[in-house]
Enzyme design. Sequence first.
Site, PDB file in Angstrom:
ATOM      1  N   ASN A 197      -3.971  -1.058  -0.419  1.00  0.00           N
ATOM      2  CA  ASN A 197      -2.548  -0.707  -0.398  1.00  0.00           C
ATOM      3  C   ASN A 197      -2.248   0.508   0.476  1.00  0.00           C
ATOM      4  OD1 ASN A 197      -1.991  -1.678  -3.879  1.00  0.00           O
ATOM      5  ND2 ASN A 197      -1.625  -2.865  -2.020  1.00  0.00           N
TER       6      ASN A 197
ATOM      7  N   ASN B  43       6.007  -6.927  -7.861  1.00  0.00           N
ATOM      8  CA  ASN B  43       7.161  -6.008  -7.860  1.00  0.00           C
ATOM      9  C   ASN B  43       8.088  -6.273  -6.671  1.00  0.00           C
ATOM     10  OD1 ASN B  43       5.968  -4.781 -10.008  1.00  0.00           O
ATOM     11  ND2 ASN B  43       5.346  -2.914  -8.915  1.00  0.00           N
TER      12      ASN B  43
ATOM     13  N   ARG C  83      -3.481 -11.436 -14.286  1.00  0.00           N
ATOM     14  CA  ARG C  83      -2.763 -11.151 -13.049  1.00  0.00           C
ATOM     15  C   ARG C  83      -1.391 -11.790 -13.126  1.00  0.00           C
ATOM     16  NH1 ARG C  83      -4.590 -10.531  -6.926  1.00  0.00           N
ATOM     17  NH2 ARG C  83      -2.542 -10.149  -6.029  1.00  0.00           N
TER      18      ARG C  83
ATOM     19  N   ASP D  62       1.083  -7.490 -10.352  1.00  0.00           N
ATOM     20  CA  ASP D  62       1.546  -7.923  -9.026  1.00  0.00           C
ATOM     21  C   ASP D  62       2.929  -8.574  -9.119  1.00  0.00           C
ATOM     22  OD1 ASP D  62       1.299  -8.223  -6.280  1.00  0.00           O
ATOM     23  OD2 ASP D  62       0.371 -10.211  -6.451  1.00  0.00           O
TER      24      ASP D  62
HETATM   25  C1  IPE Z   1      -3.091  -6.110  -5.902  1.00  0.00           C
HETATM   26  O1  IPE Z   1      -1.862  -6.526  -5.420  1.00  0.00           O
HETATM   27  C2  IPE Z   1      -3.089  -4.627  -6.101  1.00  0.00           C
HETATM   28  C3  IPE Z   1      -2.242  -4.126  -7.174  1.00  0.00           C
HETATM   29  C4  IPE Z   1      -1.574  -4.838  -8.047  1.00  0.00           C
HETATM   30  C5  IPE Z   1      -2.192  -2.689  -7.270  1.00  0.00           C
HETATM   31  P1  IPE Z   1      -1.602  -6.745  -3.854  1.00  0.00           P
HETATM   32  O2  IPE Z   1      -0.225  -7.280  -3.749  1.00  0.00           O
HETATM   33  O3  IPE Z   1      -1.871  -5.513  -3.088  1.00  0.00           O
HETATM   34  O4  IPE Z   1      -2.699  -7.838  -3.489  1.00  0.00           O
HETATM   35  P2  IPE Z   1      -2.754  -8.878  -2.308  1.00  0.00           P
HETATM   36  O5  IPE Z   1      -2.467  -8.136  -1.051  1.00  0.00           O
HETATM   37  O6  IPE Z   1      -1.696  -9.899  -2.580  1.00  0.00           O
HETATM   38  O7  IPE Z   1      -4.125  -9.466  -2.380  1.00  0.00           O
HETATM   39  C1  IPE Z   2       2.386  -4.854  -7.070  1.00  0.00           C
HETATM   40  O1  IPE Z   2       3.499  -5.456  -6.526  1.00  0.00           O
HETATM   41  C2  IPE Z   2       2.403  -3.370  -6.936  1.00  0.00           C
HETATM   42  C3  IPE Z   2       1.426  -2.843  -5.977  1.00  0.00           C
HETATM   43  C4  IPE Z   2       0.609  -3.563  -5.264  1.00  0.00           C
HETATM   44  C5  IPE Z   2       1.390  -1.415  -5.809  1.00  0.00           C
HETATM   45  P1  IPE Z   2       3.603  -5.777  -4.975  1.00  0.00           P
HETATM   46  O2  IPE Z   2       4.201  -4.603  -4.287  1.00  0.00           O
HETATM   47  O3  IPE Z   2       2.320  -6.249  -4.432  1.00  0.00           O
HETATM   48  O4  IPE Z   2       4.659  -6.956  -5.008  1.00  0.00           O
HETATM   49  P2  IPE Z   2       4.616  -8.314  -4.177  1.00  0.00           P
HETATM   50  O5  IPE Z   2       3.277  -8.934  -4.404  1.00  0.00           O
HETATM   51  O6  IPE Z   2       4.857  -7.938  -2.762  1.00  0.00           O
HETATM   52  O7  IPE Z   2       5.728  -9.120  -4.773  1.00  0.00           O
HETATM   53 MG    MG Z   3       1.451  -8.085  -4.248  1.00  0.00          MG
END
Ligand code: IPE
Ligand code: IPE
Ligand code: MG
Length: 242
Positions: A62, A16, A182, A14
């Site tokens: 997602n 990115n 995480r 998480d």
């Molecule tokens: C969890 O991250 C899913 C992945 C890393 C693929 P999210 O960014 O989607 O989770 P929430 O929305 O913060 O719970």
């Molecule tokens: C994790 O990073 C990747 C996926 C959930 C696919 P995020 O896209 O959730 O990044 P943040 O949490 O918004 O920074």
């Molecule tokens: Mg995220």
Amino acid sequence: MTDRLPQHIAIIMDGNGRWARSQDLPRGAGHERGVKVAEHAYRACHERRVPHLTLYAFSYSNWRRPDEEVTMLMRLCGEFAETNRDELVERNIRMRVIGDLEELPTPTRHRIEGTLEATEACRSMTLTLALGYGCRNDLVGAVRAIAAHAQAGLLLPEEIDEDSIRSFMTTSELPDPDLIIRTGGEKRLSDFLLFESAMSELYFSHTMWPEFTEEILDKAISAYGRRQRRFGRTPEQLAAEA
Ligand code: IPE
Ligand code: IPE
Ligand code: MG
């Protein structure tokens, strides 16, 4: 390093998007860099002889992201599978998928299936990608399958136990995770391996996924090595058995 190596590490990659924003880049740039870091992560786990690595790449929730971001993530997942195919075979790493492969766009699914087939006989490590995965959705699928089996007279209600429930989940071939990492600072599981993580050790890092390093991996493994897993029993019981 520790002599107690987790046999199954699962990572919620998480952060990115936040990393990209912090660099004044579009979220997609964070995902692109995240893929490179995922490659480093599987190589590092392979070199440390971790038998199972599971990466949460795209959750069931997602799908609710903007279309443009979903399209990009799907493209990156397909590209990851294709670009790493030869290296996975060379390293003797089997790739697997948990979640709903059928829901993925056809080009992504084909690329992934190509790598699943190419690495089918690989045995030095298993790299599992969680794609369109959510534990609740996985449980719904399992319950439906169990009900269908019961209705067909193939399974009696009293025969349903933990093992039979597991056998209907997409994680059925995986051992439970020993260590869940995480990144990104949030302290939640976001529907990842809820059933399977009943006894897992959790490790949270503030580092955003694009900045994850081998040092953080080693820190998490060392922290895991210092924890006492009691599985419901007392420290005295464990000492008596040691
Ligand atoms: C969890 O991250 C899913 C992945 C890393 C693929 P999210 O960014 O989607 O989770 P929430 O929305 O913060 O719970
Ligand atoms: C994790 O990073 C990747 C996926 C959930 C696919 P995020 O896209 O959730 O990044 P943040 O949490 O918004 O920074
Ligand atoms: Mg995220």
